[in-house]
Design a protein around this motif. Structure first.
Motif, PDB file in Angstrom:
ATOM      1  N   ARG A  13       3.627  32.525  11.443  1.00  0.00           N
ATOM      2  CA  ARG A  13       2.344  33.990  11.210  1.00  0.00           C
ATOM      3  C   ARG A  13       4.172  34.213  12.231  1.00  0.00           C
ATOM      4  O   ARG A  13       4.298  35.908  12.121  1.00  0.00           O
ATOM      5  N   ALA A  14       3.890  33.920  13.355  1.00  0.00           N
ATOM      6  CA  ALA A  14       5.329  34.101  14.122  1.00  0.00           C
ATOM      7  C   ALA A  14       6.576  34.537  13.927  1.00  0.00           C
ATOM      8  O   ALA A  14       6.969  35.542  14.057  1.00  0.00           O
ATOM      9  N   HIS A  16       7.451  35.104  10.762  1.00  0.00           N
ATOM     10  CA  HIS A  16       7.129  36.796   9.690  1.00  0.00           C
ATOM     11  C   HIS A  16       6.920  37.832  10.252  1.00  0.00           C
ATOM     12  O   HIS A  16       7.969  38.779  10.008  1.00  0.00           O
ATOM     13  N   TRP A  17       6.260  37.749  11.807  1.00  0.00           N
ATOM     14  CA  TRP A  17       6.045  39.214  11.986  1.00  0.00           C
ATOM     15  C   TRP A  17       7.605  38.942  12.769  1.00  0.00           C
ATOM     16  O   TRP A  17       7.786  40.349  13.313  1.00  0.00           O
ATOM     17  N   ALA A  18       8.064  38.135  13.791  1.00  0.00           N
ATOM     18  CA  ALA A  18       9.376  37.918  14.790  1.00  0.00           C
ATOM     19  C   ALA A  18      10.261  39.311  12.803  1.00  0.00           C
ATOM     20  O   ALA A  18      11.348  39.866  13.678  1.00  0.00           O
ATOM     21  N   THR A  19      10.425  39.093  11.783  1.00  0.00           N
ATOM     22  CA  THR A  19      11.637  38.671  11.084  1.00  0.00           C
ATOM     23  C   THR A  19      10.768  40.146  10.235  1.00  0.00           C
ATOM     24  O   THR A  19      12.046  40.936   9.881  1.00  0.00           O
ATOM     25  N   VAL A  20       9.682  40.840  10.364  1.00  0.00           N
ATOM     26  CA  VAL A  20       9.787  42.274  10.146  1.00  0.00           C
ATOM     27  C   VAL A  20       9.778  43.016  10.781  1.00  0.00           C
ATOM     28  O   VAL A  20      11.105  44.417  10.629  1.00  0.00           O
ATOM     29  N   ALA A  21      10.352  43.106  12.101  1.00  0.00           N
ATOM     30  CA  ALA A  21      10.681  43.864  13.063  1.00  0.00           C
ATOM     31  C   ALA A  21      12.309  43.465  13.405  1.00  0.00           C
ATOM     32  O   ALA A  21      12.358  44.822  13.548  1.00  0.00           O
ATOM     33  N   ARG A  64      11.874  28.367   9.421  1.00  0.00           N
ATOM     34  CA  ARG A  64      10.766  29.138   8.561  1.00  0.00           C
ATOM     35  C   ARG A  64       9.921  28.175   6.846  1.00  0.00           C
ATOM     36  O   ARG A  64       9.511  28.177   6.718  1.00  0.00           O
ATOM     37  N   ALA A 159       4.526  44.888   0.747  1.00  0.00           N
ATOM     38  CA  ALA A 159       3.280  45.594   2.262  1.00  0.00           C
ATOM     39  C   ALA A 159       2.255  46.080   1.635  1.00  0.00           C
ATOM     40  O   ALA A 159       1.110  45.720   2.091  1.00  0.00           O
ATOM     41  N   MET A 177      -2.191  36.236   7.636  1.00  0.00           N
ATOM     42  CA  MET A 177      -1.194  35.861   8.423  1.00  0.00           C
ATOM     43  C   MET A 177      -0.784  37.016  10.117  1.00  0.00           C
ATOM     44  O   MET A 177       0.043  36.793  10.104  1.00  0.00           O
ATOM     45  N   VAL A 178      -2.632  37.924  10.126  1.00  0.00           N
ATOM     46  CA  VAL A 178      -2.735  37.752  11.645  1.00  0.00           C
ATOM     47  C   VAL A 178      -2.700  36.597  12.633  1.00  0.00           C
ATOM     48  O   VAL A 178      -3.225  35.735  12.281  1.00  0.00           O
TER      49      VAL A 178
END
Ligand code: HEM
Ligand code: HEM
Length: 178
Positions: A13-14, A16-21, A64, A159, A177-178
């Motif tokens: 999860r971490a 995924h969201w780090a990649t998005v940012a 990942r 998304a 995923m959150v």
């Protein structure tokens, strides 16, 4: 009794969201660099950040994928139709391929034109893994630009699907995923 995971493992999860940012910043810099003045080196510095953070994406995706191979995705409840599951799998594989191919193409684009790829605001530059090659530069640059545009749509679709699952179908896809 074996418990079934209700969410992706924390590192997944971490990541995924780090990649998005990071991708959001990489795209923003690429799209808005033209508004920065060329004089004074601001535009060049912005591109250094684009390249550095772009390579960081590659650094995030490799562990990942390794983790994902040993940690299965938690089940979606209620389970979606088989066709939707295949569509999601295909989109996820495309996204993973993009996260590897786009930084590599960017690196080839830069280095084949002898453009230094450095850690911004330092003197440390990546050694030349690719030599000067105008033909290769043109091909890699075109592909890098084309993929950059195409993946606005793939990422947008991905998304939108996540939000559709959450708000319309009301299953646990996004909560996993959150
Ligand atoms: C996932 C990571 C990346 C994404 C999403 C991305 C996306 C983009 C986008 C959207 C553009 C603008 C294309 C245009 O002007 O139409 C661009 C340009 C560029 N990118 Fe990347 N990029 C990534 C990683 C990298 C990396 C790692 C490097 C180099 C080490 C790099 C080097 C470049 C260069 C040199 C340009 C300018 C090409 C030109 O001269 O127009 N990119 N990138
Ligand atoms: C740069 C943008 C994004 C990229 C590159 C990306 C990439 C990925 C990848 C590769 C997976 C597959 C994970 C796996 O099972 O191995 C995934 C799953 C997921 N992503 Fe994204 N994602 C992005 C943006 C988003 C956004 C903005 C949302 C939410 C609105 C989102 C929500 C999800 C959800 C809910 C899953 C789990 C889907 C499932 O297991 O069926 N993603 N993402």
């Amino acid at each position: 009794m074996k418990t079934v995971a209700t969410r992706y493992a924390l590192p997944l999860r971490a990541l995924h969201w780090a990649t998005v940012a990071v991708i959001a910043v990489v795209y923003l810099v690429a799209e808005f660099r033209g508004y920065l003045p060329r004089e004074g080196g601001q535009r060049a510095l912005a591109m250094q950040w684009h390249m550095f953070l772009g390579l960081f994406v590659l650094l995030l995706v490799l562990p990942r994928i390794g983790l994902r191979l040993v940690q299965p995705a938690p089940p979606i409840l209620p389970p979606p139709a088989r066709l939707l599951r295949w569509a999601a799998l295909a989109t996820h594989l495309l996204l993973y391929a993009f996260l590897i191919a786009q930084p590599v193409l960017g690196l080839i684009t830069a280095q084949s034109a002898e453009r230094a790829v450095a850690i911004p605001m330092t003197d440390w530059a990546l050694p030349a893994l690719v030599g000067r090659d105008p033909g290769l530069h043109e091909t890699a640059e075109e592909l890098h630009e084309w993929l950059g545009t195409a993946f606005y749509f793939v990422i947008g679709l991905h998304a939108a699907a996540a939000l559709w699952h959450h708000f319309a179908v009301r299953d646990n896809t996004l909560r996993r995923m959150v």
